[in-house]
Design a protein around this motif. Sequence first.
Motif, short mmCIF file in Angstrom:
data_model
loop_
_atom_site.label_atom_id
_atom_site.label_comp_id
_atom_site.label_asym_id
_atom_site.label_seq_id
_atom_site.Cartn_x
_atom_site.Cartn_y
_atom_site.Cartn_z
N THR A 233 17.76 -1.73 19.10
CA THR A 233 17.15 -0.77 20.01
C THR A 233 15.65 -0.74 19.75
N LEU A 234 14.87 -0.90 20.80
CA LEU A 234 13.42 -0.84 20.68
C LEU A 234 12.94 0.61 20.76
N ASP A 235 12.06 1.01 19.83
CA ASP A 235 11.35 2.27 19.98
C ASP A 235 10.17 2.05 20.93
N PRO A 236 9.81 3.09 21.70
CA PRO A 236 8.64 2.96 22.57
C PRO A 236 7.38 2.61 21.77
N THR A 237 6.60 1.69 22.30
CA THR A 237 5.44 1.19 21.55
C THR A 237 4.48 2.31 21.18
N ALA A 238 4.27 3.25 22.07
CA ALA A 238 3.31 4.32 21.81
C ALA A 238 3.71 5.18 20.63
N GLN A 239 4.99 5.21 20.30
CA GLN A 239 5.47 6.03 19.19
C GLN A 239 5.41 5.31 17.84
N VAL A 240 5.13 4.02 17.85
CA VAL A 240 5.25 3.22 16.63
C VAL A 240 4.31 3.69 15.52
N PRO A 241 3.01 3.91 15.75
CA PRO A 241 2.16 4.33 14.62
C PRO A 241 2.64 5.60 13.94
N ALA A 242 2.93 6.64 14.71
CA ALA A 242 3.38 7.90 14.09
C ALA A 242 4.73 7.73 13.41
N LEU A 243 5.60 6.96 14.02
CA LEU A 243 6.93 6.74 13.43
C LEU A 243 6.83 6.06 12.08
N LEU A 244 6.00 5.04 11.99
CA LEU A 244 5.94 4.27 10.75
C LEU A 244 5.12 4.98 9.67
N ARG A 245 4.21 5.82 10.06
CA ARG A 245 3.48 6.59 9.04
C ARG A 245 4.41 7.51 8.26
N THR A 246 5.49 7.94 8.87
CA THR A 246 6.40 8.87 8.20
C THR A 246 7.70 8.23 7.73
N LYS A 247 8.18 7.20 8.42
CA LYS A 247 9.51 6.67 8.13
C LYS A 247 9.52 5.32 7.43
N SER A 248 8.38 4.66 7.29
CA SER A 248 8.35 3.41 6.53
C SER A 248 8.10 3.71 5.06
N GLY A 249 8.42 2.74 4.21
CA GLY A 249 8.30 2.94 2.78
C GLY A 249 9.45 3.76 2.22
N PRO A 250 9.46 4.07 0.93
CA PRO A 250 10.56 4.81 0.30
C PRO A 250 10.79 6.16 0.95
N GLN A 251 12.08 6.51 1.09
CA GLN A 251 12.49 7.76 1.72
C GLN A 251 13.28 8.61 0.74
N ALA A 252 13.10 9.91 0.85
CA ALA A 252 13.74 10.84 -0.08
C ALA A 252 15.26 10.85 0.06
N ASN A 253 15.80 10.43 1.21
CA ASN A 253 17.24 10.49 1.43
C ASN A 253 17.93 9.15 1.30
N ILE A 254 17.29 8.18 0.62
CA ILE A 254 17.92 6.89 0.34
C ILE A 254 18.09 6.76 -1.18
N GLY A 255 19.21 6.19 -1.59
CA GLY A 255 19.43 5.90 -3.01
C GLY A 255 19.92 7.06 -3.84
N LEU A 256 20.30 8.14 -3.19
CA LEU A 256 20.73 9.32 -3.94
C LEU A 256 22.20 9.25 -4.33
#
Length: 335
Positions: free
Chosen positions: A312-335
Amino acid sequence: MFVPAKSWPEPIRRSVAVAVAAMAFLAVAPAQADPGVRVWADTADGFAGTSGGTTGGAGGATVTVGNYADLVKYATASAPHVIRVNGTITVAPYGTEIRVASNKTIVGVGTSGQIVNGGFFLGSGVHNVIIRNLTIRDTRMTSDDPDDKEFDYDGIQLDNAHHVWIDHNTITRMNDGLIDSRKDTSYLTVSWNVLAQNNKSFGIGWTTNVTARMTIHHNWIRDTKQRNPSTDNVAYAHLYNNYLQNVTSYGNYARGATKMVLENSYFENVKDPYYKDSAAQLRQSGSTVVKSSGKQQSGGSAFTPSSFYSYTLDPTAQVPALLRTKSGPQANIGL
């Protein structure tokens, strides 16, 4: 003294009935997810999820490590393992790439897992490996090797490996490549990573064969120079929803006989955002280019990613904000 329910006053009977009904509903009602929190799957998507899939150490023992000796012990073991990295692990000798064996998951616990002064190496035939939710950082030798030519201290290097998922990591300030996918490494998915502050970001190739299949999606590549990625002789390269920012040499480059599909990515302050060699094919759709200069070059039909897997493609305009918060290590992974 026990009093039968039928003897209770009517207001009490009604109150108890309402309470019991509410408890019954809560017992069976599905939990409502916070709309701002994504639930991350534990198995790979993209090409790493095809032809048998990539499950890492699933089914093996789960261990938690907080020191270098234990990380090496379990990463190199012949048996499957899920290895949870809890805390900062410093690699010694400096620049060492830990040799990961097949059937491993190496995952940071929340945002705590860090690998400092070293990285990982997946050699020929190594397969079914997940490297996830880690910060891998700091092997840079700026004074001795300013062009990254003398010391091969990669974040993750793969030589003829297959079925590998690199997901939700931050990889930064390494002396050579942040990721080097080499020598026919295939069935590779690289997703939701931050690749930052480096000369060489993500190199792919070192082969004359055209067999590799890989999916590269939702990565924030920023403050880098070259190889973002440089994609050489890849049979099927699917890049989508990536965010390239402050790139000084070139962006997505289809080299050799690569067939590349580029979708809904965002290029900000990037020199030569995307282009191809004469023998390569690059089909682009839906991307946005701002504050950038140089080549925006496509051509050829390439291939149809949806014939191999769903996405599923995310809308291109949303990509910068999405990746600033959801890329890299996440608090809800690996627990």
